[in-house]
Design a protein around this motif. Sequence first.
Motif, PDB file in Angstrom:
ATOM      1  N   TRP A  17       0.834  -1.192   0.000  1.00  0.00           N
ATOM      2  CA  TRP A  17       0.000   0.000   0.000  1.00  0.00           C
ATOM      3  C   TRP A  17       0.872   1.247   0.000  1.00  0.00           C
ATOM      4  N   ASP A  19       0.508   5.575  -0.455  1.00  0.00           N
ATOM      5  CA  ASP A  19      -0.325   6.766  -0.632  1.00  0.00           C
ATOM      6  C   ASP A  19       0.571   7.988  -0.778  1.00  0.00           C
ATOM      7  N   SER A  21      -0.766  10.892  -2.146  1.00  0.00           N
ATOM      8  CA  SER A  21      -1.775  11.881  -2.491  1.00  0.00           C
ATOM      9  C   SER A  21      -1.353  13.273  -2.054  1.00  0.00           C
ATOM     10  N   ASN A  39      -2.356  -1.472  -3.629  1.00  0.00           N
ATOM     11  CA  ASN A  39      -3.143  -0.257  -3.446  1.00  0.00           C
ATOM     12  C   ASN A  39      -2.249   0.952  -3.645  1.00  0.00           C
ATOM     13  N   LEU A  40      -2.576   1.793  -4.619  1.00  0.00           N
ATOM     14  CA  LEU A  40      -1.775   2.976  -4.912  1.00  0.00           C
ATOM     15  C   LEU A  40      -2.677   4.188  -5.020  1.00  0.00           C
ATOM     16  N   SER A  41      -2.380   5.208  -4.229  1.00  0.00           N
ATOM     17  CA  SER A  41      -3.127   6.458  -4.320  1.00  0.00           C
ATOM     18  C   SER A  41      -2.185   7.584  -4.711  1.00  0.00           C
ATOM     19  N   LEU A  42      -2.489   8.168  -5.837  1.00  0.00           N
ATOM     20  CA  LEU A  42      -1.770   9.343  -6.335  1.00  0.00           C
ATOM     21  C   LEU A  42      -2.788  10.468  -6.549  1.00  0.00           C
ATOM     22  N   TYR A  43      -3.785  10.501  -5.707  1.00  0.00           N
ATOM     23  CA  TYR A  43      -4.861  11.471  -5.780  1.00  0.00           C
ATOM     24  C   TYR A  43      -4.314  12.890  -5.601  1.00  0.00           C
ATOM     25  N   CYS A  62      -6.360  -1.571  -6.354  1.00  0.00           N
ATOM     26  CA  CYS A  62      -7.006  -0.293  -6.084  1.00  0.00           C
ATOM     27  C   CYS A  62      -6.084   0.830  -6.550  1.00  0.00           C
ATOM     28  N   SER A  64      -6.040   5.059  -7.253  1.00  0.00           N
ATOM     29  CA  SER A  64      -6.697   6.356  -7.140  1.00  0.00           C
ATOM     30  C   SER A  64      -5.872   7.407  -7.859  1.00  0.00           C
TER      31      SER A  64
END
Length: 176
Positions: A17, A19, A21, A39-43, A62, A64
């Motif tokens: 995971w 994040d 963001s 799970n990767l978030s680059l929001y 996942c 983002s």
Amino acid sequence: NAIERIEHLGHLKHLKWLDLSFNRIKEIEGLESLTELENLSLYANDIAKVEPGLDAQSKLMCLSLGRNKIESLEDVAKYLHRFRALRMLTLAGNKIETQSTHYRPRLLGYINKLKFLDNRLVTADEAAKGVALRRILEASSWFGFQRAPFVDNTELVKRECGRSTSATSSTPSAAS
């Protein structure tokens, strides 16, 4: 935050995971060694292109990418369709959401294993309409895997897919 580049993560080979963001990242890079990433978030960054930065993330479930600068629905769909484990995708807040006709069904037609798109449950009816729309558009070379001149199939799409499922629609139909 002020991170502008994804770097120095090579030693985190078992990371699942990540994040990043609310930064200033412009390009998806530096993730090659993170083959276990799910799970990767680059929001909320400054990313304009998705490819080729996720090539090593075959286990990604996942992703983002909302509130970035992504403009090409065709490029995103063409690139992300091969991520077989991908179940959740967020692209809301990018220009593709408002610039692309039938944004949601077009995306679901190519990334058809998604369970959630832009934080909304993907219904079976919606997924089926996406696949039907993809077949229509591929047959007419409008949104296939080769760039082709724009062909206006609005009436055909409306007839085959029923009601318009636009990015501004926030609730699934009662029949779903």
